[in-house]
Design a protein around this motif. Structure first.
Motif, PDB file in Angstrom:
ATOM      1  N   SER A  89      36.121 -46.545 -74.747  1.00 13.23           N
ATOM      2  CA  SER A  89      36.631 -45.598 -73.627  1.00 13.23           C
ATOM      3  C   SER A  89      35.823 -46.007 -72.137  1.00 13.23           C
ATOM      4  O   SER A  89      36.331 -45.807 -71.312  1.00 13.23           O
ATOM      5  CB  SER A  89      36.226 -44.311 -74.115  1.00 13.23           C
ATOM      6  N   LEU A 146      37.752 -38.398 -74.159  1.00 14.69           N
ATOM      7  CA  LEU A 146      37.179 -39.480 -75.372  1.00 14.69           C
ATOM      8  C   LEU A 146      35.840 -39.825 -75.326  1.00 14.69           C
ATOM      9  O   LEU A 146      35.164 -39.882 -76.524  1.00 14.69           O
ATOM     10  CB  LEU A 146      38.131 -40.441 -75.253  1.00 14.69           C
ATOM     11  N   ILE A 147      35.212 -39.815 -74.291  1.00 12.24           N
ATOM     12  CA  ILE A 147      33.779 -40.195 -74.267  1.00 12.24           C
ATOM     13  C   ILE A 147      32.913 -39.085 -74.411  1.00 12.24           C
ATOM     14  O   ILE A 147      31.930 -39.361 -75.427  1.00 12.24           O
ATOM     15  CB  ILE A 147      33.316 -40.903 -72.688  1.00 12.24           C
ATOM     16  N   GLY A 192      39.819 -39.007 -68.764  1.00 11.51           N
ATOM     17  CA  GLY A 192      39.648 -39.992 -69.869  1.00 11.51           C
ATOM     18  C   GLY A 192      38.490 -39.758 -70.301  1.00 11.51           C
ATOM     19  O   GLY A 192      38.047 -40.306 -71.681  1.00 11.51           O
ATOM     20  N   HIS A 193      37.394 -39.066 -69.878  1.00  6.26           N
ATOM     21  CA  HIS A 193      36.147 -38.680 -70.325  1.00  6.26           C
ATOM     22  C   HIS A 193      36.122 -37.709 -71.529  1.00  6.26           C
ATOM     23  O   HIS A 193      35.087 -37.486 -72.198  1.00  6.26           O
ATOM     24  CB  HIS A 193      35.258 -37.937 -69.183  1.00  6.26           C
TER      25      HIS A 193
END
Length: 392
Positions: free
Chosen positions: A325, A281-282, A278-279
């Motif tokens: 996010s 997106l960050i 998911g990082h």
């Protein structure tokens, strides 16, 4: 003194005082060169009115950068023995990312991924050799199999990436999607029986440090854009609100990311995969904020051939993505009550609405970001239970 050769064996997940090494910090710094190149090309594409193509190319190139960084980071967390051979192989990986960075412009402008691919080959050959070395020193048969699966999976995917060099241009995004999914499936398959001994605190620190470096690159890029607007176009009045708003956004992004202990979420492979993946997106949105500020400055001084709304959206959209996010990945697990849970989602929506504020859009978004931090701090102060992880 560093030893020439040591066994490349798994480190303990319970190791005390585990921290990022100078080599890892150097690795991150070199990777940001590639991030800066991707951001600069995104600015050029959007400013010239090719937002769709620019965003797609940015998403693909940034994914390649992020994935190579993540592969090294998780391997190092489990197996870093800091001997001479390990250092040399890591430096080879750094050389690979610099080659990749050199090919970013050609990938954006000519859709030629050859140099990017060569850089990736250098990085992945080095990574595979590390996995094979770990397999050689593993005493547990299950761990040995896991390491070999990683090495084989990395090289098989590298062969698959060759398709990007030969398929028609309109097919490349689909090839990229398939290969990206294949890459992300490698760790899941490799660790289905035995898991690597990554260190939760170390991983959280590594991700946090990379977030700081990316935000720092965002500030550097925005500073250059503002300086250009002032010195070359004598447009202090036009760029000052953008500069102030952009600075507030970056400050708030740092505050919001680090307000909760991320390592508390890394308690299993399932959670760590979701958190780590998911990082993307960050990191991508954090870097895109800087590009957006550059675009907003160029539009304000008349150098970008886009509307005010499009320029504002180049800042507000990645900012909203960043906030959502962070909330989805770990912030929401430390919030108590509806009011605390609503802060970041509501702020994301409010920042998107700032897109319609004309030339004051970025400044308005910055004020919303600052207010988000203030509200969050106030709600936390009135409810100390926020500081403890919420049961999942």
């Amino acid at each position: 003194m560093t030893q020439p050769l040591l066994p490349l064996t798994a480190r303990s997940r319970d190791e005390a005082h585990r921290a990022a090494t100078p080599l890892e910090l150097f690795f991150d710094l070199c990777f940001v060169v590639a991030v800066a190149q991707a951001g600069a090309e995104l600015v050029h594409a959007v400013a010239e009115g090719h937002a769709g193509t620019g965003i797609l190319n940015y998403a693909m190139v940034f994914w390649a950068i992020w994935w190579a960084w993540m592969n090294f980071t998780w391997f190092a967390s489990a197996y870093d023995n800091d001997d001479v051979l390990y250092r040399v192989v890591t430096l080879v990986q750094i050389a690979g990312v610099l080659i990749l960075a050199a090919g970013v412009s050609r990938a954006f402008e000519d859709h030629d991924f050859l140099v990017v691919y060569i850089g990736y080959v250098v990085m992945r050959l080095a990574l595979s050799s590390q996995w094979l070395r770990a397999a050689h020193h593993a005493t547990d048969p299950g761990e040995r199999t896991m390491c070999r699966r990683y090495a084989a999976g990395v090289m098989a995917c590298q062969v698959g990436w060759l398709a990007l060099l030969f398929v028609p241009e309109d097919v490349r995004p689909w090839v990229f999607l398939v290969m990206a999914l294949a890459e992300m499936a490698v760790p899941v398959y490799a660790e289905k029986d035995v898991t690597t001994q990554w260190h939760p605190h170390h991983i959280a620190e590594r991700y946090g440090l990379f977030t700081i470096i990316v935000l720092g690159e965002t500030i550097a890029a925005a500073t250059v854009a503002v300086k250009s607007g002032v010195t070359e176009n004598d447009a202090l009045g036009e760029v000052l609100p953008i500069a102030a708003g952009g600075l507030l956004i970056v400050f708030a992004a740092w505050w919001i990311y680090f307000v909760v202990p991320a390592h508390d979420r890394l308690t299993s492979n399932r959670q760590s995969f979701l958190w780590g993946y998911g990082h993307y997106l960050i990191f991508a949105s954090a870097a895109a904020i800087g590009a957006g500020i550059e675009i907003a400055v160029e539009q304000a001084v008349g150098k970008a051939h886009i509307t005010t709304l499009a320029a504002a959206s180049a800042v507000t959209i990645p900012t909203a993505v960043f906030l959502m996010s962070v909330w989805l990945l770990h912030a929401r697990y430390f919030k108590v009550g509806l009011a605390q849970q609503a802060v970041l989602p509501v702020a994301s929506l409010a920042i998107l609405m700032c897109s319609f504020a004309g030339h004051w859009a970025v400044f308005a978004a910055g004020l919303v970001a600052a207010a988000t931090v203030a509200v969050g701090v106030t709600l936390t102060a009135t409810n100390p239970a926020t500081r403890r992880p919420r049961a999942t």
